[in-house]
Design an enzyme around this catalytic site. Structure first.
Site, PDB file in Angstrom:
ATOM      1  N   MET A  86       0.836  -1.364   0.020  1.00  0.00           N
ATOM      2  CA  MET A  86      -0.006  -0.280  -0.066  1.00  0.00           C
ATOM      3  C   MET A  86       0.961   1.473  -0.038  1.00  0.00           C
ATOM      4  SD  MET A  86      -3.452  -0.854   2.074  1.00  0.00           S
ATOM      5  CE  MET A  86      -3.029  -0.927   3.773  1.00  0.00           C
ATOM      6  N   GLY A  87       2.128   1.148  -0.448  1.00  0.00           N
ATOM      7  CA  GLY A  87       3.051   2.388  -0.517  1.00  0.00           C
ATOM      8  C   GLY A  87       3.624   2.587   0.802  1.00  0.00           C
TER       9      GLY A  87
ATOM     10  N   HIS B 260       9.555  -3.491   3.402  1.00  0.00           N
ATOM     11  CA  HIS B 260       9.146  -3.999   1.720  1.00  0.00           C
ATOM     12  C   HIS B 260      10.413  -4.291   0.910  1.00  0.00           C
ATOM     13  CE1 HIS B 260       5.792  -0.963   3.103  1.00  0.00           C
ATOM     14  NE2 HIS B 260       5.194  -2.157   2.574  1.00  0.00           N
TER      15      HIS B 260
HETATM   16  O1  PAF Z   1      -0.313  -5.754   3.619  1.00  0.00           O
HETATM   17  C1  PAF Z   1      -0.768  -4.772   3.101  1.00  0.00           C
HETATM   18  O2  PAF Z   1      -0.070  -3.963   2.679  1.00  0.00           O
HETATM   19  C2  PAF Z   1      -2.046  -5.119   2.382  1.00  0.00           C
HETATM   20  O3  PAF Z   1      -3.127  -5.757   3.278  1.00  0.00           O
HETATM   21  C3  PAF Z   1      -1.856  -5.719   1.000  1.00  0.00           C
HETATM   22  C4  PAF Z   1      -1.736  -7.136   1.123  1.00  0.00           C
HETATM   23  C5  PAF Z   1      -1.193  -4.826   0.016  1.00  0.00           C
HETATM   24  C6  PAF Z   1      -3.432  -5.586   0.312  1.00  0.00           C
HETATM   25  O4  PAF Z   1      -4.041  -4.346   0.146  1.00  0.00           O
END
Ligand code: PAF
Length: 283
Positions: A30-31, A37
């Site tokens: 979700m950025g 990440h």
């Molecule tokens: O973990 C996240 O960032 C969100 O729940 C995902 C898996 C990108 C789904 O929107």
């Protein structure tokens, strides 16, 4: 890095890559990207020919409107970070592109996993997650997809969805990435006040004490102890703490020797909700 905003464009690009027999690793986000990440992307880079990252703040998984509105959006910095780890493809669609005017979730049955922990406190959250992840999987058609274990319940639910819908995708759960002081990395951490940021490592410290005591105290006693620690804490408010079976996510009272357990926690640091968990080694 190639950037696509529409389903059609990314699908047609990935189709040509598939024809060339390239394997696709996918990291949905979700950025507001952080080292956690990037660690998923680095893992994906090692095992796939092509790595696709999506950035999409998915409205259907937010039960709290304010949390959605205030969710950090740092697109410019995100693209820089993605370039720094040689991400191949970024998918950055609009809400309209994904939901086409109908912002609603599909209803899922995850065999009860959705009713535990986060499911009790975040109404409709896992239907929203299931909806977007299934949709993104259909668009990206990855061979492997990577998720952090901080959202352990989400990880188990996605594995369940892949199994139930017979999707040919390997789901990879990756270790929680922590700040030096132990706080689990999360996009929401940037919204913590100075006071709450200083207090937040108490969450992991408490989890480590739970891990140290798992073989000498039963789950009920440990839960009572954790609740007491947070009652005494001046700036953190416990929403839930539980020791649960890794597979069913059901809370336990007594351990059984052949099962794997984790301690799960959700805490409010001011208006920011933080979650964390830890693997417990039982003997
Ligand atoms: O973990 C996240 O960032 C969100 O729940 C995902 C898996 C990108 C789904 O929107």
């Amino acid at each position: 890095m190639k950037i696509f905003n529409t389903k059609q464009e990314i699908k047609s690009f990935l189709h040509t890559q598939g024809e060339a027999n390239k394997t696709i690793g996918f990291v949905p986000t979700m950025g507001a990207l952080h080292e956690g990440h990037l660690s998923l992307i680095k893992k994906a880079k090692k095992k796939n020919d092509l790595v696709v990252v999506s950035i999409f703040v998915n409205p259907t998984q937010f039960d709290n409107k304010e949390d959605l509105v205030k969710y950090p959006k740092t697109y410019k910095n995100d693209t820089k970070l993605l370039e720094s780890v040689s991400c191949d493809v970024l998918f950055f669609p609009s809400v309209e592109e994904i939901y086409a005017g109908n912002i609603s979730s599909e209803k899922f049955n995850f065999d009860g996993l959705e009713n535990q922990m986060e499911g009790k406190f975040r109404d409709g959250h896992f239907d929203g997650v299931g909806t977007i992840v299934k949709n993104l999987f259909e668009i990206v058609t990855p061979n492997k997809a990577y998720f952090g274990q901080k959202d352990f319940q989400q990880l188990q639910i996605i594995k369940k969805m892949v199994k139930k819908h017979h999707l040919n995708i390997k789901i990879k759960g990756c270790a929680i990435y922590r700040e030096k002081d132990g706080l689990a990395m999360s996009s929401r951490n940037t919204r913590l006040t100075k006071e709450h940021r200083t207090a937040a490592p108490f969450i992991y410290k408490t989890l480590k004490k739970v891990r140290a005591n798992i073989n000498t105290k039963n789950a009920t006693k440990i839960t009572e102890w954790v609740e007491k620690q947070f009652k005494k804490h001046p700036s953190l408010e416990l929403e839930y703490f539980t020791i649960a079976d890794e597979k069913t996510l059901e809370s336990i009272k007594n351990k059984e020797s052949d099962k794997k357990y984790r301690a799960f926690i959700a805490v409010f640091a001011g208006e920011i909700r933080l979650i964390d968990n830890i693997r417990l080694k039982t003997n």
